[in-house]
Design a protein around this motif. Sequence first.
Motif, PDB file in Angstrom:
ATOM      1  N   ASP A   4       0.928  -1.235  -0.173  1.00 38.30           N
ATOM      2  CA  ASP A   4      -0.011   0.012  -0.028  1.00 38.30           C
ATOM      3  C   ASP A   4       0.759   1.153   0.045  1.00 38.30           C
ATOM      4  O   ASP A   4       1.917   1.222   1.042  1.00 38.30           O
ATOM      5  CB  ASP A   4      -1.064  -0.160   1.328  1.00 38.30           C
ATOM      6  CG  ASP A   4      -1.976   0.953   1.289  1.00 38.30           C
ATOM      7  OD1 ASP A   4      -1.685   2.152   1.075  1.00 38.30           O
ATOM      8  OD2 ASP A   4      -3.181   0.649   1.471  1.00 38.30           O
ATOM      9  N   PRO A   5       0.695   2.271  -0.914  1.00 37.32           N
ATOM     10  CA  PRO A   5       1.294   3.316  -0.856  1.00 37.32           C
ATOM     11  C   PRO A   5       1.363   4.209   0.436  1.00 37.32           C
ATOM     12  O   PRO A   5       2.428   4.936   0.570  1.00 37.32           O
ATOM     13  CB  PRO A   5       0.805   4.278  -1.982  1.00 37.32           C
ATOM     14  CG  PRO A   5      -0.181   3.475  -2.730  1.00 37.32           C
ATOM     15  CD  PRO A   5      -0.324   2.135  -2.106  1.00 37.32           C
ATOM     16  N   ARG A   6       0.473   4.184   1.218  1.00 34.84           N
ATOM     17  CA  ARG A   6       0.315   4.532   2.487  1.00 34.84           C
ATOM     18  C   ARG A   6       1.595   4.274   3.403  1.00 34.84           C
ATOM     19  O   ARG A   6       2.169   4.733   4.337  1.00 34.84           O
ATOM     20  CB  ARG A   6      -1.000   4.454   3.255  1.00 34.84           C
ATOM     21  CG  ARG A   6      -2.139   5.253   2.613  1.00 34.84           C
ATOM     22  CD  ARG A   6      -3.179   4.782   3.299  1.00 34.84           C
ATOM     23  NE  ARG A   6      -4.035   3.549   2.803  1.00 34.84           N
ATOM     24  CZ  ARG A   6      -4.986   2.796   3.258  1.00 34.84           C
ATOM     25  NH1 ARG A   6      -5.667   3.777   4.126  1.00 34.84           N
ATOM     26  NH2 ARG A   6      -5.445   1.691   2.929  1.00 34.84           N
ATOM     27  N   LEU A   7       1.866   2.727   3.200  1.00 30.20           N
ATOM     28  CA  LEU A   7       3.066   2.216   4.001  1.00 30.20           C
ATOM     29  C   LEU A   7       4.324   3.019   3.405  1.00 30.20           C
ATOM     30  O   LEU A   7       5.354   3.119   4.464  1.00 30.20           O
ATOM     31  CB  LEU A   7       3.147   0.611   3.943  1.00 30.20           C
ATOM     32  CG  LEU A   7       1.920   0.081   4.406  1.00 30.20           C
ATOM     33  CD1 LEU A   7       1.970  -1.549   4.132  1.00 30.20           C
ATOM     34  CD2 LEU A   7       2.117   0.269   5.849  1.00 30.20           C
ATOM     35  N   PHE A  38      -1.023  -3.717  10.549  1.00 26.63           N
ATOM     36  CA  PHE A  38       0.124  -4.084   9.580  1.00 26.63           C
ATOM     37  C   PHE A  38       1.451  -4.092  10.647  1.00 26.63           C
ATOM     38  O   PHE A  38       1.409  -3.045  11.407  1.00 26.63           O
ATOM     39  CB  PHE A  38       0.434  -3.080   8.736  1.00 26.63           C
ATOM     40  CG  PHE A  38      -0.665  -3.190   7.279  1.00 26.63           C
ATOM     41  CD1 PHE A  38      -0.128  -3.708   6.272  1.00 26.63           C
ATOM     42  CD2 PHE A  38      -1.684  -2.397   7.375  1.00 26.63           C
ATOM     43  CE1 PHE A  38      -0.833  -4.121   5.280  1.00 26.63           C
ATOM     44  CE2 PHE A  38      -2.711  -2.805   6.273  1.00 26.63           C
ATOM     45  CZ  PHE A  38      -2.015  -3.390   5.164  1.00 26.63           C
ATOM     46  N   ASP A  39       2.128  -5.132  10.744  1.00 21.34           N
ATOM     47  CA  ASP A  39       3.072  -5.128  11.609  1.00 21.34           C
ATOM     48  C   ASP A  39       4.432  -4.587  10.850  1.00 21.34           C
ATOM     49  O   ASP A  39       4.990  -5.411  10.054  1.00 21.34           O
ATOM     50  CB  ASP A  39       3.525  -6.686  12.289  1.00 21.34           C
ATOM     51  CG  ASP A  39       2.245  -6.933  13.300  1.00 21.34           C
ATOM     52  OD1 ASP A  39       2.141  -6.209  14.058  1.00 21.34           O
ATOM     53  OD2 ASP A  39       1.631  -7.994  12.837  1.00 21.34           O
ATOM     54  N   LEU A  40       4.845  -3.424  10.976  1.00 21.71           N
ATOM     55  CA  LEU A  40       6.050  -2.971  10.208  1.00 21.71           C
ATOM     56  C   LEU A  40       7.244  -3.096  11.316  1.00 21.71           C
ATOM     57  O   LEU A  40       7.147  -2.609  12.312  1.00 21.71           O
ATOM     58  CB  LEU A  40       5.804  -1.483  10.101  1.00 21.71           C
ATOM     59  CG  LEU A  40       6.904  -0.562   9.095  1.00 21.71           C
ATOM     60  CD1 LEU A  40       6.670  -1.109   7.666  1.00 21.71           C
ATOM     61  CD2 LEU A  40       6.543   0.896   9.164  1.00 21.71           C
ATOM     62  N   ARG A  41       8.292  -3.700  10.542  1.00 20.60           N
ATOM     63  CA  ARG A  41       9.604  -3.944  11.309  1.00 20.60           C
ATOM     64  C   ARG A  41      10.809  -3.593  10.409  1.00 20.60           C
ATOM     65  O   ARG A  41      10.751  -3.608   9.414  1.00 20.60           O
ATOM     66  CB  ARG A  41       9.547  -5.482  11.601  1.00 20.60           C
ATOM     67  CG  ARG A  41       8.391  -6.006  12.385  1.00 20.60           C
ATOM     68  CD  ARG A  41       8.611  -5.626  13.761  1.00 20.60           C
ATOM     69  NE  ARG A  41       7.343  -6.172  14.755  1.00 20.60           N
ATOM     70  CZ  ARG A  41       6.164  -5.592  14.814  1.00 20.60           C
ATOM     71  NH1 ARG A  41       6.008  -4.488  14.385  1.00 20.60           N
ATOM     72  NH2 ARG A  41       5.355  -6.281  15.735  1.00 20.60           N
ATOM     73  N   GLY A  42      11.770  -2.990  11.292  1.00 18.68           N
ATOM     74  CA  GLY A  42      12.892  -2.494  10.740  1.00 18.68           C
ATOM     75  C   GLY A  42      14.129  -2.219  11.394  1.00 18.68           C
ATOM     76  O   GLY A  42      14.078  -2.446  12.837  1.00 18.68           O
ATOM     77  N   GLY A  69      -5.500   5.820   8.261  1.00 27.05           N
ATOM     78  CA  GLY A  69      -6.539   4.993   7.914  1.00 27.05           C
ATOM     79  C   GLY A  69      -6.070   3.384   8.191  1.00 27.05           C
ATOM     80  O   GLY A  69      -6.880   2.406   8.176  1.00 27.05           O
ATOM     81  N   LEU A  70      -4.637   3.168   8.616  1.00 26.69           N
ATOM     82  CA  LEU A  70      -4.189   1.930   8.677  1.00 26.69           C
ATOM     83  C   LEU A  70      -3.825   1.840   9.929  1.00 26.69           C
ATOM     84  O   LEU A  70      -3.165   2.550  10.746  1.00 26.69           O
ATOM     85  CB  LEU A  70      -2.821   1.741   7.659  1.00 26.69           C
ATOM     86  CG  LEU A  70      -3.050   1.619   6.171  1.00 26.69           C
ATOM     87  CD1 LEU A  70      -1.511   1.758   5.527  1.00 26.69           C
ATOM     88  CD2 LEU A  70      -3.878   0.706   5.900  1.00 26.69           C
ATOM     89  N   GLU A  71      -4.176   0.677  10.575  1.00 25.78           N
ATOM     90  CA  GLU A  71      -4.049   0.269  11.852  1.00 25.78           C
ATOM     91  C   GLU A  71      -2.428  -0.345  11.968  1.00 25.78           C
ATOM     92  O   GLU A  71      -2.158  -1.315  11.523  1.00 25.78           O
ATOM     93  CB  GLU A  71      -4.790  -0.716  12.605  1.00 25.78           C
ATOM     94  CG  GLU A  71      -4.639  -0.985  14.045  1.00 25.78           C
ATOM     95  CD  GLU A  71      -5.685  -1.774  14.721  1.00 25.78           C
ATOM     96  OE1 GLU A  71      -5.468  -2.297  15.843  1.00 25.78           O
ATOM     97  OE2 GLU A  71      -6.532  -2.121  14.248  1.00 25.78           O
ATOM     98  N   MET A  72      -1.522   0.514  12.760  1.00 35.80           N
ATOM     99  CA  MET A  72      -0.122   0.197  12.437  1.00 35.80           C
ATOM    100  C   MET A  72       0.443  -0.390  13.741  1.00 35.80           C
ATOM    101  O   MET A  72       0.197   0.356  14.899  1.00 35.80           O
ATOM    102  CB  MET A  72       0.708   1.450  12.038  1.00 35.80           C
ATOM    103  CG  MET A  72       0.171   1.978  10.411  1.00 35.80           C
ATOM    104  SD  MET A  72       0.548   0.750   9.254  1.00 35.80           S
ATOM    105  CE  MET A  72       2.303   0.344   9.410  1.00 35.80           C
TER     106      MET A  72
END
Length: 251
Positions: A4-7, A38-42, A69-72
């Motif tokens: 998703d471009p929002r990510l 969305f589980d964003l890891r880095g 609008g995304l649950e992060m």
Amino acid sequence: MTIDPRLNRIVAAQPHPLLFATISGAHLYGFPSPDSDFDLRGAHILPIERVVGLDISDETLEDSRVIEGLEMDIVSHDVRKFFRLLLKKNGYVLEQLYSPLVVQTTPEHAELKQIARGCITRHHSHHYFGFSETQWKLFLKESPRRVKPLLYVYRVLLTGIWLMRTGEIEANLVKLNESFRLPHVPDLVARKSSGPEESILNEADIAYHESEYLRLRRELQAAHDASSLLKTPSAETRSAMNELLLRLRLS
């Protein structure tokens, strides 16, 4: 999965430069439901003035909220901490590093993936033993019993067995089951993916899943015993990781 471009915008707004950012959690594991976050890891790179003093802040950054609008659920470690975790038997960071769901990458990310192959050891099996036991206890504790923790049990055990046998990280349960062919997995994935109303298990199925849980633990132990993986990361791997860390920090 299409990113998703929002990510991309969420990653660009992070407070420190990122070595990489990937998606973990249910999206990586192959069984997201309509309400999955969305589980964003880095791994981020702190500026040198933040790491040479008496106190180090922002080694780990966490942020859980709705963004665009995304649950992060965002977790990022400074590169030094991330590298140290890689040198331990930590399956979480391996799965994050090698996740195919890449939101941001760099040439150094690709370099780290090559170096980190020397961090994969037979003792990573202990991570998957422990994680599966935790999820199984969670599954038994709940009433009514839900599909989600049971899927995590299967995902973790199959990932661990596959890692011991091949030396490769594969966290997607659907892909893993192409080789393991567990007949009940497709139905469980479909029920989890369809939403909460289908995610409750019949009590009559518990004994069957318990026998499968115990069988797969025995398979993981056998795979560990037969594995040709190293017992510990090599000195060359540690040296290469240290050299990469210095370059990242000084640049």
